[in-house]
Design a protein around this motif. Sequence first.
Motif, short mmCIF file in Angstrom:
data_model
loop_
_atom_site.label_atom_id
_atom_site.label_comp_id
_atom_site.label_asym_id
_atom_site.label_seq_id
_atom_site.Cartn_x
_atom_site.Cartn_y
_atom_site.Cartn_z
N MET A 125 0.82 -1.20 0.00
CA MET A 125 0.00 0.00 0.00
C MET A 125 0.87 1.27 0.00
SD MET A 125 -3.22 0.26 2.52
CE MET A 125 -4.33 -0.93 1.88
N TYR A 126 1.86 1.25 0.86
CA TYR A 126 2.74 2.41 0.94
C TYR A 126 3.46 2.63 -0.38
CZ TYR A 126 2.40 3.37 5.99
OH TYR A 126 1.98 3.74 7.24
N GLN A 127 3.93 1.52 -0.96
CA GLN A 127 4.73 1.66 -2.17
C GLN A 127 3.90 2.11 -3.36
OE1 GLN A 127 7.29 -1.71 -2.69
NE2 GLN A 127 8.55 -1.00 -0.97
N SER A 128 2.64 1.69 -3.39
CA SER A 128 1.81 2.05 -4.53
C SER A 128 1.05 3.35 -4.28
CB SER A 128 0.82 0.93 -4.83
OG SER A 128 0.03 0.68 -3.70
N GLN A 129 1.24 3.90 -3.10
CA GLN A 129 0.47 5.09 -2.71
C GLN A 129 0.50 6.22 -3.74
OE1 GLN A 129 1.79 7.82 0.34
NE2 GLN A 129 0.22 7.03 1.71
N PRO A 130 1.65 6.53 -4.35
CA PRO A 130 1.66 7.64 -5.32
C PRO A 130 0.66 7.44 -6.45
CG PRO A 130 3.89 6.90 -4.83
CD PRO A 130 2.97 5.95 -4.16
N TYR A 131 0.33 6.18 -6.76
CA TYR A 131 -0.57 5.94 -7.89
C TYR A 131 -2.02 6.16 -7.53
CZ TYR A 131 3.62 3.91 -9.81
OH TYR A 131 4.88 3.74 -10.27
N TRP A 132 -2.40 5.70 -6.32
CA TRP A 132 -3.84 5.77 -6.02
C TRP A 132 -4.22 6.98 -5.15
CZ3 TRP A 132 -4.11 5.37 -0.80
CH2 TRP A 132 -3.18 4.55 -0.14
N ALA A 133 -3.23 7.65 -4.56
CA ALA A 133 -3.57 8.70 -3.61
C ALA A 133 -3.15 10.09 -4.08
CB ALA A 133 -2.93 8.40 -2.27
N SER A 134 -3.04 10.27 -5.37
CA SER A 134 -2.61 11.61 -5.81
C SER A 134 -3.65 12.64 -5.38
CB SER A 134 -2.41 11.61 -7.32
OG SER A 134 -3.47 12.28 -7.96
N HIS A 135 -3.17 13.78 -4.96
CA HIS A 135 -4.08 14.73 -4.31
C HIS A 135 -5.12 15.33 -5.24
CE1 HIS A 135 -3.36 15.12 -0.12
NE2 HIS A 135 -2.05 14.97 -0.30
N HIS A 136 -4.71 15.59 -6.51
CA HIS A 136 -5.68 16.20 -7.41
C HIS A 136 -6.60 15.17 -8.04
CE1 HIS A 136 -1.87 15.41 -9.50
NE2 HIS A 136 -2.63 14.98 -10.46
#
Lengths: 217, 145
Positions: A125-136
């Motif tokens: 989850m932490y590693q893939s976070q940039p993909y699913w949790a982008s702020h915009h």
Amino acid sequence: MKKQVVIFSGIFLILLFVLGGYIYKNQQTKKLGFLAQEHAEIFVRPHSPTLGSDEAKVYLVEFMDPACETCSAFAPFVKKLLADNPGKIKLVIRYAPFHDGADYFVKILEAAKKQGKYWETLEVMYQSQPYWASHHNPQPELIWRFLPGAALDLEKLKNDMNDPAIERLITQDLADAKALNVTKTPGFFVNGKPLVTFGDTELRQLLEAEIAAQYPR
Amino acid sequence: MTLSDNTSRANWTILFLCWLVAGVSTLGSLFFSEIMQFPPCVLCWYQRIFLFPLVFILATGLFSGDKSVARYALPLAAAGWLVALYHNLLYAGIIPESIQPCSRGVSCTEDYISLFGFLTIPMLSLLSFSSILALLLLLNRRFSR
């Protein structure tokens, strides 16, 4: 004479009781350390995932949010702290899903816990976070592309996510976070002492001070 | 009825022993619940109800020298002994737990301690009620003689 015998035996028994209680409590405090403290349950609930030895005397409690970038960035550092002090630190994960929709990821984690894949899933989850949790443009569904990396039974995971117990656990964790005045994630506590100034050096110092106190040389 | 000094001293000692057993059991049971924080189950509560007053009744007897104390204490000891016996049978699985009334709250067959492998809390209770009962019966016989 007889009366004195009764009175003295009575007093003796009660003293024995008080002394026994005192000794017992002392022993328990030694055995349980931090957990014997008053209000320790606010830091560690029975449902909380933990990592590290049961014998560890230093409890590192982390209030985290799976969608929080700093939590993710901090994870390798926390891992290193644990590895540097084997057997002495117990990591306790508490949830403070402050980001919108972060509950969803807590549910995935808790469901993964039922398959014994909690820490693997957290890592993914932490590693893939940039993909699913982008702020915009947050796209929570994207997580499902990465979950197979934790070798999970995804069908079972989807079912277990709906367990109302997870909902209650999040409510409890949020209530504890509020009581402990955790307003940002990650929020760290070392044996109940809060990390006042946030930073990796500060966390290491706090931990090392507590380890030195709990494991005197 | 005139009793020789020796007999009366022996009677007092028996009563005193009886009181000691009741006192130690009361404090022991309080130790389990208040200090070790074991929640007492329903059956334990019934046994405590019969046990705690014994300490005071027997102490009053010790102070006043009233021989009827044995008769007043006997019903309590007998009732407590019966509950303790029932509890032990339940614990040992001789009576199935399904027919006992204490499924609510704390289970009466939960293991808390077991000293030397056989001394469980219900067993301790049965032992102490048995000795209290035996001593009181002995005393009662000596008094009515």
